[in-house]
Motif scaffolding. Structure first.
Motif, short mmCIF file in Angstrom:
data_model
loop_
_atom_site.label_atom_id
_atom_site.label_comp_id
_atom_site.label_asym_id
_atom_site.label_seq_id
_atom_site.Cartn_x
_atom_site.Cartn_y
_atom_site.Cartn_z
N ILE A 65 -14.14 -21.02 -12.83
CA ILE A 65 -13.00 -20.99 -11.92
C ILE A 65 -13.41 -21.53 -10.55
N GLY A 66 -14.63 -21.24 -10.12
CA GLY A 66 -15.12 -21.77 -8.85
C GLY A 66 -15.20 -23.29 -8.84
N ILE A 67 -15.69 -23.86 -9.93
CA ILE A 67 -15.74 -25.32 -10.04
C ILE A 67 -14.33 -25.90 -9.98
N ALA A 68 -13.41 -25.29 -10.72
CA ALA A 68 -12.03 -25.76 -10.73
C ALA A 68 -11.40 -25.67 -9.34
N TYR A 69 -11.72 -24.59 -8.61
CA TYR A 69 -11.17 -24.44 -7.27
C TYR A 69 -11.68 -25.56 -6.36
N ALA A 70 -12.95 -25.91 -6.48
CA ALA A 70 -13.51 -27.00 -5.68
C ALA A 70 -12.83 -28.32 -6.02
N ALA A 71 -12.54 -28.56 -7.30
CA ALA A 71 -11.84 -29.77 -7.69
C ALA A 71 -10.43 -29.80 -7.12
N ARG A 72 -9.78 -28.66 -7.15
CA ARG A 72 -8.44 -28.52 -6.56
C ARG A 72 -8.45 -28.86 -5.08
N ASP A 73 -9.45 -28.31 -4.35
CA ASP A 73 -9.54 -28.58 -2.92
C ASP A 73 -9.77 -30.06 -2.63
N PHE A 74 -10.63 -30.68 -3.43
CA PHE A 74 -10.90 -32.11 -3.23
C PHE A 74 -9.63 -32.93 -3.46
N ALA A 75 -8.90 -32.61 -4.52
CA ALA A 75 -7.68 -33.36 -4.83
C ALA A 75 -6.62 -33.18 -3.74
N LEU A 76 -6.52 -31.98 -3.18
CA LEU A 76 -5.55 -31.73 -2.10
C LEU A 76 -5.90 -32.53 -0.85
N ARG A 77 -7.18 -32.53 -0.50
CA ARG A 77 -7.60 -33.32 0.67
C ARG A 77 -7.32 -34.80 0.46
N PHE A 78 -7.62 -35.26 -0.72
CA PHE A 78 -7.39 -36.67 -1.03
C PHE A 78 -5.90 -37.00 -0.93
N ALA A 79 -5.06 -36.14 -1.50
CA ALA A 79 -3.62 -36.40 -1.50
C ALA A 79 -3.04 -36.39 -0.08
N ARG A 80 -3.59 -35.54 0.79
CA ARG A 80 -3.10 -35.50 2.17
C ARG A 80 -3.54 -36.72 2.98
N GLU A 81 -4.71 -37.26 2.65
CA GLU A 81 -5.31 -38.31 3.47
C GLU A 81 -5.11 -39.72 2.93
N HIS A 82 -4.89 -39.87 1.65
CA HIS A 82 -4.79 -41.21 1.06
C HIS A 82 -3.41 -41.81 1.32
N ARG A 83 -3.39 -42.93 2.04
CA ARG A 83 -2.13 -43.60 2.42
C ARG A 83 -2.16 -45.06 1.94
N PRO A 84 -1.77 -45.32 0.72
CA PRO A 84 -1.71 -46.73 0.27
C PRO A 84 -0.72 -47.50 1.15
N ASN A 85 -1.07 -48.74 1.51
CA ASN A 85 -0.17 -49.50 2.38
C ASN A 85 1.14 -49.88 1.68
N SER A 86 1.16 -49.68 0.37
CA SER A 86 2.39 -49.98 -0.36
C SER A 86 3.47 -48.93 -0.15
N ILE A 87 3.08 -47.71 0.28
CA ILE A 87 4.08 -46.66 0.49
C ILE A 87 4.12 -46.18 1.93
N GLY A 88 3.06 -46.40 2.70
CA GLY A 88 3.04 -46.07 4.12
C GLY A 88 3.06 -44.59 4.45
N LYS A 89 2.69 -43.73 3.54
CA LYS A 89 2.63 -42.30 3.80
C LYS A 89 1.63 -41.69 2.82
N PRO A 90 1.17 -40.45 3.08
CA PRO A 90 0.22 -39.82 2.17
C PRO A 90 0.83 -39.63 0.78
N ILE A 91 0.01 -39.79 -0.24
CA ILE A 91 0.54 -39.64 -1.61
C ILE A 91 0.98 -38.20 -1.87
N ALA A 92 0.55 -37.24 -1.04
CA ALA A 92 1.00 -35.86 -1.21
C ALA A 92 2.50 -35.72 -1.05
N GLU A 93 3.12 -36.69 -0.41
CA GLU A 93 4.57 -36.63 -0.19
C GLU A 93 5.37 -37.25 -1.33
#
Length: 394
Positions: A259-287
């Motif tokens: 469960i700890g490993i899975a939680y770390a993977a979850r945290d990494f994916a959330l950070r990535f989704a908040r920060e990754h902004r492809p220029n094709s959409i102009g906003k974070p993929i989390a949206e």
């Protein structure tokens, strides 16, 4: 996210100051371990530095009884601490979990002669000694399946000579002492012995696996390793070994790790989704709606599995008289946590996309590590059978 109590969702299972301190210590070490995990995973090396930190912090005495200088952690506290530690490095958490779990089992069952148990606790508290139980063999498979060990114990003057080969011997590069099961020469009886590193004991570095590459689970070869009578735990001439049904509770260190490993993977994916902004959409993929849905699916898996794991640990701690009947729940907690962890890491990789396959990111290591949970006890088929039999007998 902050709740009305001021706690983050990650802290909802921390109920008091003692648990907060236990979690904080594990969090600090996890951050340190995470920086070294990629190197040990790549090279398949044992993280001696991590275990030096564990020793220095007092972590190795977490489950030792207070009367012998330990912290006497509850099962809930063990789960809490191990889950946090695994967020930094699953291999280290799983490896030290076997040490902590065995000490908790011995504390609960008192199945050893008390003088020998006290001596073991003193070595852990004073010297940072590590222990594990080595039972698996290539020809017998998992000891939980009931196979008879081919390791042989032969009577000798003042003790026993032990010869055989044990596989999946986690912590083998660092343990000072370990217990083994062995068939008594000339019969079908199986004994248990405390073996110390030294003459007659060798580590054959066979561990080269897909996941959990830094647990040091090599083969241990015993060639007439001598065990004095006072360190024979169960053998002819000694009182029958005590084995209480509540011993299985300590095995929750296993699902806590995954469960700890899975939680770390979850945290990494959330950070990535908040920060990754492809220029094709102009906003974070989390949206993006489909990413939000994937995050929600991931969160549902993780919350459900974590909740049942902590519920089961708390129930085991509180209802001491019911422990004999709780083996199906303990197995179910492991089954749910392990399989949920696999799905959570998979979902995290889907959120991150092709970049998740890169060895410069941690997700592909986490993906490999959580697979190992399927092969830790209790196995899925045994858990499902236990649940089925209990339902049929109601």
């Amino acid at each position: 996210m902050v709740t009305e109590n001021g706690k983050t969702a990650a802290d909802m299972f921390i109920r008091n100051d003692r648990e907060a301190a236990i979690a904080d210590r594990a969090d600090r070490m996890a951050a340190s371990f995470a920086s070294r995990a990629p190197i040990h995973d790549k090279e398949g090396t044992f993280p001696f530095e991590n275990f030096a930190e564990l020793k220095e912090s007092g972590y190795l005495k977490l489950t030792i009884p207070s009367e012998y200088g330990g912290e006497e952690a509850t099962l809930y506290e063990l789960v809490l601490s191990q889950e946090r530690l695994a967020r930094g490095d699953g291999s280290t958490a799983l490896a030290v979990g076997w040490h902590l779990g065995q000490l908790m089992q011995l504390r609960i069952s008192r199945s050893w002669p008390e003088t020998l148990f006290a001596k073991l606790c003193a070595e852990v508290v004073r010297d940072g000694a590590l222990i594990n139980h080595f039972a698996s063999e290539r020809t017998t498979g998992s000891p939980t399946r009931g196979g008879k060990p081919e390791t042989i114990a032969v009577r000798a003057d003042g003790g026993w000579l032990i010869s055989g080969r044990k596989i999946f011997s986690t912590l083998s590069p660092i343990v000072r002492l370990f217990t083994v099961s062995a068939t008594i020469e000339g019969g079908d009886r199986v004994g248990e012995f405390l073996v110390r590193q030294g003459s007659g004991v060798a580590v054959d570095e066979t561990w080269n696996t897909l996941g959990m590459r830094a647990t040091g689970s090599h083969d241990v070869v015993l060639d007439q390793a001598f065990v004095p009578d006072e360190e024979a735990i169960y053998a002819p001439g000694l009182p029958p070994k005590t084995k209480l049904p509540d011993e299985a509770g300590a095995l929750l260190h296993i699902p806590a790790c995954y469960i700890g490993i899975a939680y770390a993977a979850r945290d990494f994916a959330l950070r990535f989704a908040r920060e990754h902004r492809p220029n094709s959409i102009g906003k974070p993929i989390a949206e993006l709606p489909h990413i939000e849905r994937q995050i929600g699916m991931l969160e549902a898996e993780l919350v459900a599995a974590r909740s049942f794991l902590y519920f089961t640990a708390d129930r085991w701690d509180r209802l001491t008289e019911a422990r004999e009947t709780m083996k199906p729940e303990l197995g179910l907690a492991k089954h749910l946590a392990t399989n949920a962890a696999i799905r959570v890491v998979d979902q995290a990789m889907r959120i991150v996309g092709g970049a998740s396959l890169s060895k410069s990111l941690p997700l592909e290591r986490m993906y490999r590590d959580v697979r190992a949970g399927l092969h830790n006890p209790p196995m899925d088929d045994a858990v499902i059978q236990m649940l089925a039999l209990r339902a049929l007998q109601e």
